[in-house]
Write a protein that holds these residues in place. Structure first.
Motif, PDB file in Angstrom:
ATOM      1  N   ARG A   5      11.928  48.023  28.144  1.00 49.25           N
ATOM      2  CA  ARG A   5      12.883  48.885  28.849  1.00 49.25           C
ATOM      3  C   ARG A   5      13.304  50.041  27.947  1.00 49.25           C
ATOM      4  NH1 ARG A   5      16.671  45.727  28.686  1.00 49.25           N
ATOM      5  NH2 ARG A   5      18.020  46.885  27.262  1.00 49.25           N
ATOM      6  N   GLY A   6      13.380  51.244  28.506  1.00 47.92           N
ATOM      7  CA  GLY A   6      13.727  52.395  27.698  1.00 47.92           C
ATOM      8  C   GLY A   6      15.178  52.811  27.795  1.00 47.92           C
ATOM      9  N   LEU A   7      15.931  52.273  28.767  1.00 53.64           N
ATOM     10  CA  LEU A   7      17.297  52.708  29.014  1.00 53.64           C
ATOM     11  C   LEU A   7      18.294  51.596  28.750  1.00 53.64           C
ATOM     12  CD1 LEU A   7      16.714  54.584  32.406  1.00 53.64           C
ATOM     13  CD2 LEU A   7      16.806  55.594  30.121  1.00 53.64           C
ATOM     14  N   ASP A   8      19.444  51.948  28.252  1.00 50.72           N
ATOM     15  CA  ASP A   8      20.557  51.025  28.047  1.00 50.72           C
ATOM     16  C   ASP A   8      21.778  51.575  28.772  1.00 50.72           C
ATOM     17  OD1 ASP A   8      19.322  49.098  26.321  1.00 50.72           O
ATOM     18  OD2 ASP A   8      19.334  50.619  24.744  1.00 50.72           O
ATOM     19  N   PRO A   9      22.718  50.730  29.179  1.00 53.45           N
ATOM     20  CA  PRO A   9      22.914  49.332  28.798  1.00 53.45           C
ATOM     21  C   PRO A   9      22.035  48.360  29.581  1.00 53.45           C
ATOM     22  CG  PRO A   9      24.672  50.031  30.256  1.00 53.45           C
ATOM     23  CD  PRO A   9      23.862  51.254  29.966  1.00 53.45           C
ATOM     24  N   SER A  10      21.777  47.222  28.953  1.00 57.89           N
ATOM     25  CA  SER A  10      20.864  46.239  29.527  1.00 57.89           C
ATOM     26  C   SER A  10      21.412  45.624  30.805  1.00 57.89           C
ATOM     27  CB  SER A  10      20.599  45.139  28.495  1.00 57.89           C
ATOM     28  OG  SER A  10      21.818  44.539  28.079  1.00 57.89           O
ATOM     29  N   TRP A  11      22.726  45.412  30.881  1.00 54.24           N
ATOM     30  CA  TRP A  11      23.307  44.730  32.043  1.00 54.24           C
ATOM     31  C   TRP A  11      23.200  45.564  33.312  1.00 54.24           C
ATOM     32  CZ3 TRP A  11      27.280  47.773  33.735  1.00 54.24           C
ATOM     33  CH2 TRP A  11      27.941  48.572  32.792  1.00 54.24           C
ATOM     34  N   TYR A  12      22.933  46.853  33.173  1.00 60.09           N
ATOM     35  CA  TYR A  12      22.750  47.706  34.352  1.00 60.09           C
ATOM     36  C   TYR A  12      21.285  48.057  34.557  1.00 60.09           C
ATOM     37  CZ  TYR A  12      23.176  51.645  37.571  1.00 60.09           C
ATOM     38  OH  TYR A  12      23.034  52.488  38.645  1.00 60.09           O
ATOM     39  N   PHE A  13      20.655  48.676  33.541  1.00 62.99           N
ATOM     40  CA  PHE A  13      19.284  49.145  33.713  1.00 62.99           C
ATOM     41  C   PHE A  13      18.264  48.009  33.676  1.00 62.99           C
ATOM     42  CE2 PHE A  13      21.272  53.158  32.298  1.00 62.99           C
ATOM     43  CZ  PHE A  13      20.872  53.958  33.357  1.00 62.99           C
ATOM     44  N   GLY A  14      18.622  46.858  33.084  1.00 66.65           N
ATOM     45  CA  GLY A  14      17.703  45.723  33.092  1.00 66.65           C
ATOM     46  C   GLY A  14      17.344  45.298  34.506  1.00 66.65           C
ATOM     47  N   PRO A  15      18.334  44.927  35.334  1.00 69.50           N
ATOM     48  CA  PRO A  15      18.027  44.543  36.721  1.00 69.50           C
ATOM     49  C   PRO A  15      17.441  45.683  37.548  1.00 69.50           C
ATOM     50  CG  PRO A  15      20.207  43.753  36.079  1.00 69.50           C
ATOM     51  CD  PRO A  15      19.744  44.672  34.983  1.00 69.50           C
ATOM     52  N   VAL A  16      17.926  46.921  37.327  1.00 69.21           N
ATOM     53  CA  VAL A  16      17.418  48.059  38.101  1.00 69.21           C
ATOM     54  C   VAL A  16      15.928  48.259  37.853  1.00 69.21           C
ATOM     55  CG1 VAL A  16      17.488  50.568  38.329  1.00 69.21           C
ATOM     56  CG2 VAL A  16      19.617  49.273  38.311  1.00 69.21           C
ATOM     57  N   GLN A  17      15.526  48.259  36.572  1.00 72.71           N
ATOM     58  CA  GLN A  17      14.108  48.458  36.275  1.00 72.71           C
ATOM     59  C   GLN A  17      13.277  47.266  36.713  1.00 72.71           C
ATOM     60  OE1 GLN A  17      13.404  49.735  32.208  1.00 72.71           O
ATOM     61  NE2 GLN A  17      13.856  51.835  32.808  1.00 72.71           N
ATOM     62  N   GLY A  63      22.241  50.241  21.835  1.00 73.41           N
ATOM     63  CA  GLY A  63      21.093  51.111  21.640  1.00 73.41           C
ATOM     64  C   GLY A  63      21.385  52.390  20.891  1.00 73.41           C
ATOM     65  N   SER A  64      22.620  52.567  20.443  1.00 75.64           N
ATOM     66  CA  SER A  64      22.990  53.804  19.763  1.00 75.64           C
ATOM     67  C   SER A  64      22.670  53.798  18.283  1.00 75.64           C
ATOM     68  CB  SER A  64      24.492  54.061  19.938  1.00 75.64           C
ATOM     69  OG  SER A  64      25.251  53.064  19.262  1.00 75.64           O
ATOM     70  N   GLY A  65      22.313  52.635  17.749  1.00 77.82           N
ATOM     71  CA  GLY A  65      22.129  52.489  16.312  1.00 77.82           C
ATOM     72  C   GLY A  65      23.311  51.780  15.679  1.00 77.82           C
ATOM     73  N   LEU A  66      24.474  51.877  16.329  1.00 76.69           N
ATOM     74  CA  LEU A  66      25.666  51.161  15.864  1.00 76.69           C
ATOM     75  C   LEU A  66      25.701  49.746  16.412  1.00 76.69           C
ATOM     76  CD1 LEU A  66      28.316  53.997  16.306  1.00 76.69           C
ATOM     77  CD2 LEU A  66      27.134  53.302  14.209  1.00 76.69           C
ATOM     78  N   ALA A  67      24.978  49.512  17.477  1.00 74.67           N
ATOM     79  CA  ALA A  67      24.882  48.184  18.074  1.00 74.67           C
ATOM     80  C   ALA A  67      23.435  47.965  18.509  1.00 74.67           C
ATOM     81  CB  ALA A  67      25.824  48.048  19.272  1.00 74.67           C
ATOM     82  N   PRO A  68      22.953  46.720  18.421  1.00 70.98           N
ATOM     83  CA  PRO A  68      21.541  46.467  18.757  1.00 70.98           C
ATOM     84  C   PRO A  68      21.290  46.551  20.253  1.00 70.98           C
ATOM     85  CG  PRO A  68      22.678  44.409  18.336  1.00 70.98           C
ATOM     86  CD  PRO A  68      23.654  45.496  18.001  1.00 70.98           C
ATOM     87  N   ARG A  69      20.023  46.711  20.604  1.00 69.27           N
ATOM     88  CA  ARG A  69      19.618  46.662  21.997  1.00 69.27           C
ATOM     89  C   ARG A  69      19.579  45.199  22.445  1.00 69.27           C
ATOM     90  NH1 ARG A  69      14.745  49.702  24.008  1.00 69.27           N
ATOM     91  NH2 ARG A  69      16.121  49.838  25.808  1.00 69.27           N
ATOM     92  N   VAL A  70      19.903  44.960  23.693  1.00 71.37           N
ATOM     93  CA  VAL A  70      19.930  43.604  24.233  1.00 71.37           C
ATOM     94  C   VAL A  70      18.706  43.393  25.105  1.00 71.37           C
ATOM     95  CG1 VAL A  70      21.197  41.954  25.653  1.00 71.37           C
ATOM     96  CG2 VAL A  70      22.449  43.551  24.179  1.00 71.37           C
ATOM     97  N   ALA A  71      17.835  42.489  24.684  1.00 62.97           N
ATOM     98  CA  ALA A  71      16.647  42.083  25.455  1.00 62.97           C
ATOM     99  C   ALA A  71      15.897  43.262  26.058  1.00 62.97           C
ATOM    100  CB  ALA A  71      17.049  41.101  26.549  1.00 62.97           C
ATOM    101  N   PRO A  72      15.417  44.205  25.232  1.00 61.98           N
ATOM    102  CA  PRO A  72      14.675  45.345  25.789  1.00 61.98           C
ATOM    103  C   PRO A  72      13.288  44.976  26.301  1.00 61.98           C
ATOM    104  CG  PRO A  72      14.634  45.445  23.405  1.00 61.98           C
ATOM    105  CD  PRO A  72      15.549  44.305  23.765  1.00 61.98           C
TER     106      PRO A  72
END
Length: 298
Positions: free
Chosen positions: A268-280, A133-142
């Motif tokens: 989802r507005g927050l990254d990383p996906s592997w953490y904030f995905g399940p939390v949200q 999500g920084s622009g250097l790497a894509p967002r994962v399943a937002p």
């Protein structure tokens, strides 16, 4: 020396210089991330804790983990003030930040104490998960979807009547929402099941600004099913996710029993996906359940 103390590592000029360079680089990264509007990316929650922990671990100390804990705690509180976040944001992010910081500390110290040259290589490798999500790497399943199904002791026609009356403010029953202090609507208005009918959900303001509101409009109508689009969203929760579309359906499954289902699509507005995905996913599931409570469908 007690068993809880670590042997004092030998101070080397190379370690001090490397720690200073890492600290300086971390400050530059923080400034760039905030100015470019990437404060919701994994850089803030993964990469910066890695840099902070690495800098501390490379400097001599008897209890490196103790210092990491103290400095990480201060950094979290300062970030909450600087980025205008509330306590709920700090609480949600804290487990991830502490885990990254202490994991990095353990690895760096293990490599350094073993007099291995890999300590320099470890830092950039640990930074890789922080690029999402920084622009250097894509967002994962937002784009995510949450679905809540509830069976109520009402016939389908009475369910439709309660839906037509619209939502009303009600006490929060969900334990996660109450424990974390997640913002929930306190001013609710609107009714109707026809195209163009609107439901408004207002939030309390805080010291960080107005709570704002969310406006949902009926855009699909079919027997036993409604679709909603979100026309306005100035709510306090807009920092963490963006509502896209919602579908509400109900179907009688037996005499006096109706199954009600709500499916909500959001970004989802927050990254990383592997953490904030399940939390949200968990928190929004609880929030959708609260909506059913506001519709008197318990």
């Amino acid at each position: 020396m007690t068993l809880d103390e670590e042997p004092t590592p030998q101070r080397t000029r190379a370690h001090v210089i490397l720690a200073a360079l890492i600290t300086l680089f971390g400050l530059v990264v923080f400034i760039v991330v905030v100015r470019q509007g990437r404060a919701d990316s994994a850089v803030l929650f993964v990469a910066l804790p890695v840099l902070l922990a690495a800098a501390i671990a490379l400097t001599p100390a008897r209890t490196a983990h103790g210092r990491v804990f103290a400095i990480t705690t201060v950094a979290l509180l300062l970030a909450a003030v600087a980025l205008h976040e509330g306590a709920v944001c700090v609480i949600l992010a804290a487990p991830l930040v502490y885990a990254v910081a202490h994991g990095t500390t353990a690895l760096i110290r293990a490599l350094r104490d073993a007099s291995r040259p890999y300590v320099i290589v470890a830092v950039p490798l640990l930074l890789l998960p922080g690029l999402e999500g920084s622009g250097l790497a894509p967002r994962v399943a937002p784009e995510q979807t949450v679905e809540v199904t509830r069976v109520v002791d009402l016939p389908a026609d009475q369910v439709a009547e309660r839906l037509a009356a619209g939502p009303r403010p009600t006490a929060v029953r969900s334990v996660p929402l109450r424990l974390l202090g997640v913002p929930t609507p306190v001013q609710v208005s609107g009714d109707g099941l026809d195209l163009g009918d609107r439901w408004m959900f207002g939030y309390h303001g805080s010291s960080h600004g107005p709570g704002g509101h969310l406006l949902a409009e009926v855009d699909e109508v079919a027997p036993g099913r409604l679709g909603f689009r979100f026309t306005e969203d100035s709510s306090i929760t807009g920092r963490w996710f963006t509502w896209r579309h919602a579908e509400l359906s109900w179907q009688e499954i037996g005499p006096g029993h109706t199954e009600v289902r709500i499916q909500v699509d959001y970004t989802r507005g927050l990254d990383p996906s592997w953490y904030f995905g399940p939390v949200q996913q968990v928190l929004l599931g609880a929030g959708v359940g609260h909506l059913l409570d506001m519709l008197a469908l318990r």
